[in-house]
Scaffold this motif. Structure first.
Motif, mmCIF file in Angstrom:
data_model
loop_
_atom_site.group_PDB
_atom_site.id
_atom_site.type_symbol
_atom_site.label_atom_id
_atom_site.label_comp_id
_atom_site.label_asym_id
_atom_site.label_seq_id
_atom_site.Cartn_x
_atom_site.Cartn_y
_atom_site.Cartn_z
ATOM 1 N N PRO A 170 0.812 -1.214 0.000
ATOM 2 C CA PRO A 170 0.000 0.000 0.000
ATOM 3 C C PRO A 170 0.850 1.272 0.000
ATOM 4 O O PRO A 170 0.427 2.305 -0.509
ATOM 5 N N GLU A 171 2.071 1.192 0.527
ATOM 6 C CA GLU A 171 2.955 2.353 0.570
ATOM 7 C C GLU A 171 3.454 2.748 -0.830
ATOM 8 O O GLU A 171 3.845 3.880 -1.057
ATOM 9 N N LEU A 172 3.449 1.794 -1.754
ATOM 10 C CA LEU A 172 3.961 2.050 -3.106
ATOM 11 C C LEU A 172 2.799 2.389 -4.034
ATOM 12 O O LEU A 172 2.316 1.576 -4.796
ATOM 13 N N ASP A 173 2.374 3.642 -3.919
ATOM 14 C CA ASP A 173 1.305 4.118 -4.796
ATOM 15 C C ASP A 173 1.935 4.837 -5.981
ATOM 16 O O ASP A 173 3.161 4.921 -6.104
ATOM 17 N N SER A 174 1.114 5.367 -6.856
ATOM 18 C CA SER A 174 1.640 5.986 -8.079
ATOM 19 C C SER A 174 2.547 7.175 -7.786
ATOM 20 O O SER A 174 3.513 7.417 -8.520
ATOM 21 N N MET A 175 2.280 7.906 -6.733
ATOM 22 C CA MET A 175 3.135 9.037 -6.378
ATOM 23 C C MET A 175 4.488 8.555 -5.840
ATOM 24 O O MET A 175 5.525 9.159 -6.120
ATOM 25 N N ALA A 176 4.475 7.479 -5.082
ATOM 26 C CA ALA A 176 5.715 6.954 -4.506
ATOM 27 C C ALA A 176 6.618 6.350 -5.578
ATOM 28 O O ALA A 176 7.840 6.325 -5.410
#
Length: 89
Positions: free
Chosen positions: A40-46
């Motif tokens: 969940p921490e690796l979203d498109s912004m990340a």
């Protein structure tokens, strides 16, 4: 320390630092650990921050046409790609 081992350690550090993951969680990653769509921490912004930090810490340039869904599918696919970019095994 081999080149691949060194790249693995740096890549784990990037994931830990950029995504704010704890050491034990990152240490448990294996080749089949899912990344994008699984963390969940690796979203498109990340993703942008992650790729920029990989470029900086590993002194490589990632071209736009090299970035696709397969690259961030698993830890193993990301490690293999970065290792190849660095001219490793």
């Amino acid at each position: 320390m081999t080149e691949t081992t060194s790249i693995d350690a740096i890549l784990r550090g990037v994931l830990r630092d950029v995504l704010g993951l704890d050491d034990a969680r990152v240490a448990a990653f294996d080749a089949d650990t899912g990344l994008f769509g699984h963390l969940p921490e690796l979203d498109s912004m990340a993703v942008v921050s992650l790729l920029t930090e990989i470029e900086d810490r590993l002194d490589i340039v990632l071209e736009d046409d090299e970035i696709d869904g397969d690259l961030l599918e698993t830890y193993g696919s990301l490690l293999a790609f970065v290792t190849a970019k660095r001219g490793g095994a």
